[in-house]
Design a protein around this motif. Sequence first.
Motif, short mmCIF file in Angstrom:
data_model
loop_
_atom_site.label_atom_id
_atom_site.label_comp_id
_atom_site.label_asym_id
_atom_site.label_seq_id
_atom_site.Cartn_x
_atom_site.Cartn_y
_atom_site.Cartn_z
N ILE A 69 29.25 -49.91 48.85
CA ILE A 69 28.74 -51.00 48.90
C ILE A 69 29.50 -51.44 50.26
O ILE A 69 30.79 -51.22 50.41
N LYS B 4 29.76 -64.02 52.46
CA LYS B 4 29.58 -62.46 52.46
C LYS B 4 28.45 -62.00 52.39
O LYS B 4 27.54 -62.82 51.57
N LYS C 280 30.46 -54.56 52.55
CA LYS C 280 30.73 -56.08 52.88
C LYS C 280 30.85 -56.38 54.02
O LYS C 280 31.69 -55.81 54.79
N TYR D 191 26.21 -58.55 51.55
CA TYR D 191 26.53 -57.13 50.60
C TYR D 191 25.21 -56.26 50.93
O TYR D 191 24.17 -56.78 50.70
#
Length: 295
Positions: free
Chosen positions: A183, A199, A185, A201
């Motif tokens: 993942i 944010k 970010k 993702y």
Amino acid sequence: MKNLKKSALMICLFAFAQLFAQNTPEVQFETMHTETPEAELQYEYLMAHKVFLRAKPSVKGKKIGILNIGTPMVLWEKSKNTEQLNGIKSNWYRVTAGTQTGWVWGGMIAQKAFGSEADYRVKFVYGLEASSINEHGIAENRYQLRAFKNGHQLDKIVLDSLVSTPCAVENIGNKGLFNVEDIIKLDVADKHTGANIGKSYVFWNNGKFTNIANLMDYSDAFYTKTESFVFPSDMEGTRSTVALKTVIVDNNMVPESGLLASQKRHITTAYGWNGYKLSKKGDHRMSNTSVASTN
């Protein structure tokens, strides 16, 4: 290590400065001194694939070699001239890549490079792809994230209108999700102030990138909304579940009281990840809290 810290600081500060610029964004890197000990040399990595190494710092320079994505390079010298391609301005850099030495345009060099947590052979490179000026005279930048293994590109994703500095991109692992490998970010910053406003993702799985979500904060005098993910490995995490937590604050003036009444709503929505997309699981919880405060 000293050179590593200095270069990282230089790139971060430069990238942050671009948040305030309304003209052509620039990409720059620190160069090494010829007397730098080999153990202290800093390597940069090629972001583009199949890039020509040239004899002179120009697109008209003679082609003397070709470099694959992710090629590690030591940057020794920066050209006096800059060149603008795809709306991005950068100098040329005289580099050493293995046994080859020549010039590479800086816009082809990654502003951030890091590895996969799931497969040590997979690496990621990130940086500006292109920039254009909108009708308000503000530069709108597009960023690219590429994955490669053993010098071969696996996938590429372009993040449109994402204003994120290279310092604010990180691989946070799979966070306890069994069917995702990595993942990534990215902190999203306001174009005008540089303040963090959310944010983004991106999931890496089965050799493909998927842009999962852009969780953006919003606030004005009467309404505030913040969103965040809770992954399985987080303190409040649940197995095989990505929980989207939304906090909404409504501010309303109470007539004749002079008080500002605030109502806070906590909303939790559960999602499952099937390896390709997030799907709502139907677990939807909401709670309300009312608070009165003096105006």
